[in-house]
Motif scaffolding. Sequence first.
Motif, mmCIF file in Angstrom:
data_model
loop_
_atom_site.group_PDB
_atom_site.id
_atom_site.type_symbol
_atom_site.label_atom_id
_atom_site.label_comp_id
_atom_site.label_asym_id
_atom_site.label_seq_id
_atom_site.Cartn_x
_atom_site.Cartn_y
_atom_site.Cartn_z
ATOM 1 N N ALA A 121 9.194 8.754 -6.590
ATOM 2 C CA ALA A 121 7.732 8.891 -6.543
ATOM 3 C C ALA A 121 7.285 10.183 -5.877
ATOM 4 C CB ALA A 121 7.127 7.699 -5.817
ATOM 5 N N ILE A 122 8.222 10.956 -5.319
ATOM 6 C CA ILE A 122 7.871 12.169 -4.592
ATOM 7 C C ILE A 122 8.212 13.391 -5.423
ATOM 8 C CG2 ILE A 122 8.251 13.519 -2.477
ATOM 9 C CD1 ILE A 122 9.075 10.862 -1.132
ATOM 10 N N SER A 123 7.266 14.332 -5.475
ATOM 11 C CA SER A 123 7.499 15.573 -6.207
ATOM 12 C C SER A 123 6.884 16.745 -5.450
ATOM 13 C CB SER A 123 6.901 15.497 -7.612
ATOM 14 O OG SER A 123 5.501 15.314 -7.543
ATOM 15 N N GLU A 124 7.296 17.930 -5.822
ATOM 16 C CA GLU A 124 6.778 19.135 -5.196
ATOM 17 C C GLU A 124 5.583 19.627 -5.997
ATOM 18 O OE1 GLU A 124 8.438 23.354 -3.426
ATOM 19 O OE2 GLU A 124 9.628 22.276 -4.882
ATOM 20 N N MET A 153 0.850 -1.181 0.000
ATOM 21 C CA MET A 153 0.000 0.000 0.000
ATOM 22 C C MET A 153 0.894 1.242 0.000
ATOM 23 S SD MET A 153 -3.193 0.746 2.502
ATOM 24 C CE MET A 153 -4.308 -0.407 1.723
ATOM 25 N N ALA A 154 0.585 2.183 -0.837
ATOM 26 C CA ALA A 154 1.406 3.381 -1.012
ATOM 27 C C ALA A 154 1.367 4.308 0.198
ATOM 28 C CB ALA A 154 0.937 4.144 -2.241
ATOM 29 N N TYR A 155 2.471 4.990 0.394
ATOM 30 C CA TYR A 155 2.539 6.014 1.435
ATOM 31 C C TYR A 155 1.912 7.295 0.900
ATOM 32 C CZ TYR A 155 5.586 3.466 4.630
ATOM 33 O OH TYR A 155 6.093 2.573 5.537
ATOM 34 N N SER A 156 1.519 8.186 1.817
ATOM 35 C CA SER A 156 0.973 9.491 1.425
ATOM 36 C C SER A 156 1.486 10.549 2.384
ATOM 37 C CB SER A 156 -0.557 9.467 1.421
ATOM 38 O OG SER A 156 -1.045 9.209 2.713
ATOM 39 N N ILE A 157 1.506 11.781 1.909
ATOM 40 C CA ILE A 157 1.973 12.904 2.713
ATOM 41 C C ILE A 157 0.760 13.686 3.179
ATOM 42 C CG2 ILE A 157 3.379 15.000 2.740
ATOM 43 C CD1 ILE A 157 5.136 13.685 0.583
ATOM 44 N N ASN A 158 0.655 13.895 4.487
ATOM 45 C CA ASN A 158 -0.517 14.574 5.029
ATOM 46 C C ASN A 158 -0.305 16.091 5.140
ATOM 47 O OD1 ASN A 158 0.702 15.175 7.612
ATOM 48 N ND2 ASN A 158 0.284 13.071 8.246
ATOM 49 N N SER A 159 -1.269 16.778 5.695
ATOM 50 C CA SER A 159 -1.267 18.239 5.765
ATOM 51 C C SER A 159 -0.212 18.818 6.704
ATOM 52 C CB SER A 159 -2.647 18.753 6.178
ATOM 53 O OG SER A 159 -2.976 18.269 7.463
ATOM 54 N N ARG A 198 4.907 18.506 -0.700
ATOM 55 C CA ARG A 198 5.384 17.373 -1.486
ATOM 56 C C ARG A 198 4.250 16.365 -1.581
ATOM 57 N NH1 ARG A 198 10.939 18.482 -3.084
ATOM 58 N NH2 ARG A 198 11.245 20.353 -1.862
ATOM 59 N N VAL A 199 4.212 15.623 -2.679
ATOM 60 C CA VAL A 199 3.203 14.581 -2.865
ATOM 61 C C VAL A 199 3.887 13.299 -3.320
ATOM 62 C CG1 VAL A 199 1.303 16.163 -3.363
ATOM 63 C CG2 VAL A 199 2.706 15.298 -5.219
ATOM 64 N N ILE A 200 3.251 12.181 -3.027
ATOM 65 C CA ILE A 200 3.752 10.875 -3.440
ATOM 66 C C ILE A 200 2.819 10.300 -4.486
ATOM 67 C CG2 ILE A 200 4.277 8.524 -2.704
ATOM 68 C CD1 ILE A 200 4.881 9.655 0.088
ATOM 69 N N ASP A 201 3.374 9.898 -5.615
ATOM 70 C CA ASP A 201 2.601 9.261 -6.675
ATOM 71 C C ASP A 201 2.289 7.832 -6.221
ATOM 72 O OD1 ASP A 201 1.636 7.932 -8.907
ATOM 73 O OD2 ASP A 201 3.237 8.605 -10.237
ATOM 74 N N PRO A 202 1.023 7.522 -5.942
ATOM 75 C CA PRO A 202 0.691 6.191 -5.421
ATOM 76 C C PRO A 202 0.965 5.068 -6.416
ATOM 77 C CG PRO A 202 -1.303 7.425 -5.908
ATOM 78 C CD PRO A 202 -0.151 8.371 -6.082
ATOM 79 N N GLU A 203 0.993 5.386 -7.694
ATOM 80 C CA GLU A 203 1.268 4.374 -8.708
ATOM 81 C C GLU A 203 2.747 3.994 -8.731
ATOM 82 O OE1 GLU A 203 -1.091 2.869 -10.684
ATOM 83 O OE2 GLU A 203 -2.518 3.956 -9.427
#
Length: 56
Positions: free
Chosen positions: A23-26, A1-7, A31-36
């Motif tokens: 997988a991480i970009s600004e 399961m993919a990680y995610s960046i919260n608020s 920053r956000v993580i591409d779940p794919e």
Amino acid sequence: MAYSINSECINCGACEPECPVEAISEQGDVRVIDPEACTSCGACAEVCPVDAIDAG
């Protein structure tokens, strides 16, 4: 399961160079993580100074 960046993200950028699959970009002021692309290795979460990265 993919990680995610919260608020809680402060956009410090510590996580991005740790991601082995880039997988991480600004996006805007966070920053956000591409779940794919995320392989759920957890390297990003280990270096986040504000614990803003969650599993699943």
